[in-house]
Design a protein around this motif. Structure first.
Motif, short mmCIF file in Angstrom:
data_model
loop_
_atom_site.label_atom_id
_atom_site.label_comp_id
_atom_site.label_asym_id
_atom_site.label_seq_id
_atom_site.Cartn_x
_atom_site.Cartn_y
_atom_site.Cartn_z
N ALA A 111 5.73 -9.02 -17.56
CA ALA A 111 4.44 -7.93 -17.29
C ALA A 111 4.66 -7.43 -15.81
O ALA A 111 4.40 -6.46 -15.58
N LEU A 112 5.21 -8.18 -14.97
CA LEU A 112 5.82 -7.42 -13.79
C LEU A 112 6.68 -6.45 -14.07
O LEU A 112 6.59 -5.41 -13.18
N GLU A 162 7.34 -4.55 -16.43
CA GLU A 162 6.56 -3.49 -17.06
C GLU A 162 5.81 -2.69 -16.13
O GLU A 162 5.69 -1.49 -16.08
N LYS A 163 5.05 -3.19 -15.01
CA LYS A 163 4.30 -2.60 -14.04
C LYS A 163 5.19 -1.76 -13.15
O LYS A 163 4.96 -0.72 -12.90
N THR A 192 6.28 1.53 -15.30
CA THR A 192 5.39 2.40 -15.59
C THR A 192 4.32 2.90 -14.58
O THR A 192 3.97 3.91 -14.80
N ALA A 193 4.08 1.99 -13.66
CA ALA A 193 3.05 2.67 -12.59
C ALA A 193 3.80 3.45 -11.39
O ALA A 193 4.97 3.17 -11.23
N SER A 214 2.72 -0.19 -6.76
CA SER A 214 2.15 -1.35 -7.03
C SER A 214 2.31 -2.31 -6.14
O SER A 214 3.33 -1.98 -5.29
N THR A 264 1.41 -6.38 -5.55
CA THR A 264 1.11 -7.67 -6.41
C THR A 264 1.43 -8.74 -5.43
O THR A 264 2.44 -8.97 -4.93
N HIS A 286 7.25 -0.40 -5.43
CA HIS A 286 6.48 -1.36 -5.97
C HIS A 286 6.77 -2.76 -5.09
O HIS A 286 7.93 -3.09 -4.86
N ASP A 298 -2.99 -6.77 -6.21
CA ASP A 298 -3.54 -7.27 -7.36
C ASP A 298 -2.78 -8.77 -7.13
O ASP A 298 -1.84 -9.23 -6.79
#
Length: 492
Positions: A213-214, A216-217, A220-221, A224, A226, A333, A355
Motif C-alpha cells: 500500500a505504501l 503504491e502511494k 502514483t501520488a 505524500s 505518512t 514522499h 496521513d
C-alpha cells in the motif's frame, strides 16, 4: 583552489537582495563550511566595486566585469530596469547582453541566472515607464533566450532560495555540471536503516499488507507524507527498511534516517548534514533530485528523540523541520514512524500534518507456520503466548532463545530468559553485567542509544562476548556501539 566569482547585476530597487547575496558569500556559516570542504574560493562583485575613473560609467563597469571574468552572473529585478546608460540601453541591458554573449561563447560558462521579485510594494512608488520597459525586457529574454527565471516574494524567501542555488553552484564547480547525482551519498548515509534486519532467525519474513500500500502511494501520488504508528516491537523499522529496498528497486532515490542513531549534538540542519556526511543539506538535495525522479525520505523512530526521552537536544525539531520543508513538494514522499504512545503525548509529534497509518500486528495464521517450521506445535500454545508472539520482535526473540515446552506469557518473562541465556551463562558473568549496567546508565545520562567504542575499554572480553550473543551491535561507522536488534526495544 577552485574559484566561484559572482557578478551581481541589480536595479536600484533590489539593493536588499544584493546585500543578502554578499552576506551569503562572505559570512554564511553553512556556505563557508561547504567552501572549505570543497576547496573553493568564493567571492562576489558588483558595480560598487568598480574603481572611480573618467569615462562613461557603464563602459567602466563593463570593462571591470570583463576583467573580473565572473563564473556566475546574477540579475535581480523588481519594478525597475534603469535609465539609458548612453548607448540606447540601460546599464542592466548592457550587462545582460554581455553576460549572454560570454555564456554563448563559453558553451554555458559563465552561468546566468535571473531573479524577479513578486512583492506588490507601494503602488505610488512604481514608475509606469520603468514597469513598461521591464515588461518589454522580460518578453525579449523569454522569447530570444528561453531563460528560466526564479520568482520570489520577500527577503526571507530570497535568502533561502539563493543559499540553495549557491550551494549547487559550488557543487558544480567541485564536480562539474554533469555530476549532480547524489544517490550514492544517500545510500551511504541510509545504511543504518536499510541494513535493519527484516527476517527472523531461519530467514522467514513476515509479509505486511502495509508495504504494498505504501509502495503504491509512492508510485502514483504526486507527493505524500505518512506517519506509521505502532507499539514497541510491532515491526516499524523492518517495514521502513523493506520499503526503502523496494523503492531502490523501482529506481527511486531513498534517504533513510534512524532518529535513534543521531547524536545529541545535532541542533541545526547543518549539523544533520555533517552527521549524514552529505555534500549539501538534506532538504536541498532531496528537492534537487526530485526534479528528475521520485525521492523517498524515511525517518524511523521519531519517538526516540521525543520530549518524553530527549529533553536536552534539538534532534526532533531538526527532523520535523526537514519533514515540514519537504512535505507537499512534487515527487517527494515522506514516511516516518513513531510509537503510538509518544506521538500522543508529544505535542510536536502529534501536530505533524501527515496521513496516519496504525501498523496492525500480524494475524496468528501468519505466525503459526513460522513456529511450526521451527519445531513448535502452534496448537498447544495458549492465548496469552499467542498474543505475545504476534509482535514480530517478541517472535524473533522467542525463536532465538526458547526451547520446545517453554511457556512465556509476558514480555518480561521473555526478557528474563534472554538475560539468563545471553548474559548470566558461563564464565565472565560479573564483567558482562557491569558493562551492561554502565552502558544503560551512560545511555540514560547522554540521552542516546549509541555510544563511542571507547566506553567499553575496561571490559574488552565482556564486550566481545556480548557482541557474539547479539546483545550489543557495532554501528555501521565502526566507531559506535548500541543495543542490538535483539534487545533494543526494551532498552529504548
Amino acid at each position: 583552489i577552485k574559484q566561484l566569482l559572482i557578478f551581481i547585476a541589480f536595479a536600484s530597487d533590489c539593493d536588499v537582495e544584493r546585500r543578502i547575496i554578499r552576506k551569503a558569500c562572505q559570512s554564511d556559516r553553512t556556505i563557508k563550511k561547504l567552501c572549505l570542504e570543497l576547496g573553493i574560493s568564493l567571492d562576489c562583485v558588483d558595480f560598487t566595486d568598480v574603481c572611480s575613473d573618467a569615462g562613461r560609467p557603464q563602459s567602466l563597469i563593463n570593462l571591470a566585469a570583463e576583467r573580473w571574468q565572473p563564473d556566475w552572473f546574477v540579475f535581480l529585478f523588481w519594478r525597475r530596469l534603469g535609465r539609458d546608460a548612453g548607448q540606447g540601453m540601460t546599464g542592466m541591458e548592457e550587462e545582460w547582453s554581455r553576460a549572454i554573449e560570454l555564456n554563448r561563447k563559453g558553451g554555458g560558462h559563465p552561468r546566468v541566472s535571473l531573479y524577479f521579485k513578486k512583492d506588490e510594494g507601494d503602488a505610488f512608488d512604481a514608475d509606469p515607464t520603468q514597469l513598461e520597459a521591464l515588461k518589454r525586457f522580460k518578453t525579449t529574454i523569454f522569447e530570444q533566450h528561453q531563460a528560466l527565471a526564479t520568482l520570489f516574494i520577500g527577503p526571507r524567501k530570497f535568502r533561502e532560495q539563493f543559499r540553495e542555488d549557491l550551494s549547487w553552484r559550488l557543487v558544480e564547480v567541485d564536480r562539474g555540471a554533469g555530476a549532480l547525482d547524489f544517490d550514492q551519498e544517500f545510500r551511504e548515509s541510509s545504511k543504518g536503516l536499510l541494513q535493519w534486519p527484516r527476517t527472523l532467525g531461519a530467514g522467514d519474513e513476515i509479509q505486511r499488507p502495509e508495504l504494498p500500500a505504501l509502495l503504491e502511494k509512492v508510485r502514483t501520488a504526486e507527493s505524500s507524507t505518512t506517519l506509521i504508528l505502532g507499539g514497541p516491537g510491532s515491526g516499524k523499522s523492518a517495514l521502513l527498511a523493506g520499503l526503502g529496498h523496494e523503492c531502490l528497486k523501482q529506481g527511486f532515490s531513498v534517504l533513510a534516517i534512524k532518529a535513534d542513531m543521531l547524536g545529541k549534538e545535532i541542533h541545526t540542519p547543518e549539523d544533520l548534514r555533517q552527521w549524514l556526511q552529505l555534500t549539501l543539506n538534506a532538504n536541498n538535495m532531496v528537492k534537487k533530485l526530485a526534479e528528475k525522479k521520485p525521492v523517498v525520505v524515511l525517518v524511523d523512530q521519531l519517538d526516540a528523540v521525543s520530549e518524553l526521552v530527549d529533553r536536552r537536544s534539538d534532534r526532533l525539531n531538526v527532523l520535523l523541520n526537514l519533514i515540514h520543508g519537504l512535505a507537499g513538494h512534487e515527487r517527494v514522499h515522506i514516511v516516518a514512524s513513531s510509537r503510538t504512545f509518544e506521538c500522543r503525548h508529544d505535542i510536536r509529534l502529534n501536530s505533524l500534518n501527515a496521513d496516519r497509518l496504525e501498523l496492525a500486528l500480524p494475524s496468528w495464521d501468519k505466525i503459526s507456520p513460522i513456529l511450526a517450521k521451527a519445531g513448535y506445535d502452534p496448537a498447544v500454545i495458549g492465548d496469552s503466548t499467542r498474543d505475545l508472539l504476534r509482535s514480530p520482535w517478541c517472535l524473533k526473540v522467542f525463536l532465538d532463545v526458547a526451547r520446545p515446552g517453554m511457556v512465556f506469557s509476558t514480555f518480561q518473562s521473555l526478557l528474563e530468559e534472554v538475560w539468563t541465556q545471553r548474559v548470566l551463562a558461563d564464565g565472565g558473568m560479573k564483567e558482562r553485567v557491569e558493562l551492561l549496567e554502565y552502558l544503560a546508565k551512560k545511555m540514560s545520562t547522554d540521552e542516546t542509544l549509541w555510544l563511542p567504542s571507547s566506553v567499553a575499554d575496561r571490559w574488552p572480553s565482556a564486550l566481545q562476548e556480548l557482541v557474539q550473543e547479539d546483545i550489543l551491535s557495532r554501528g555501521h561507522d565502526g566507531n559506535t556501539w548500541a543495543a542490538a536488534g535483539l534487545v533494543d526495544t526494551s532498552l529504548s
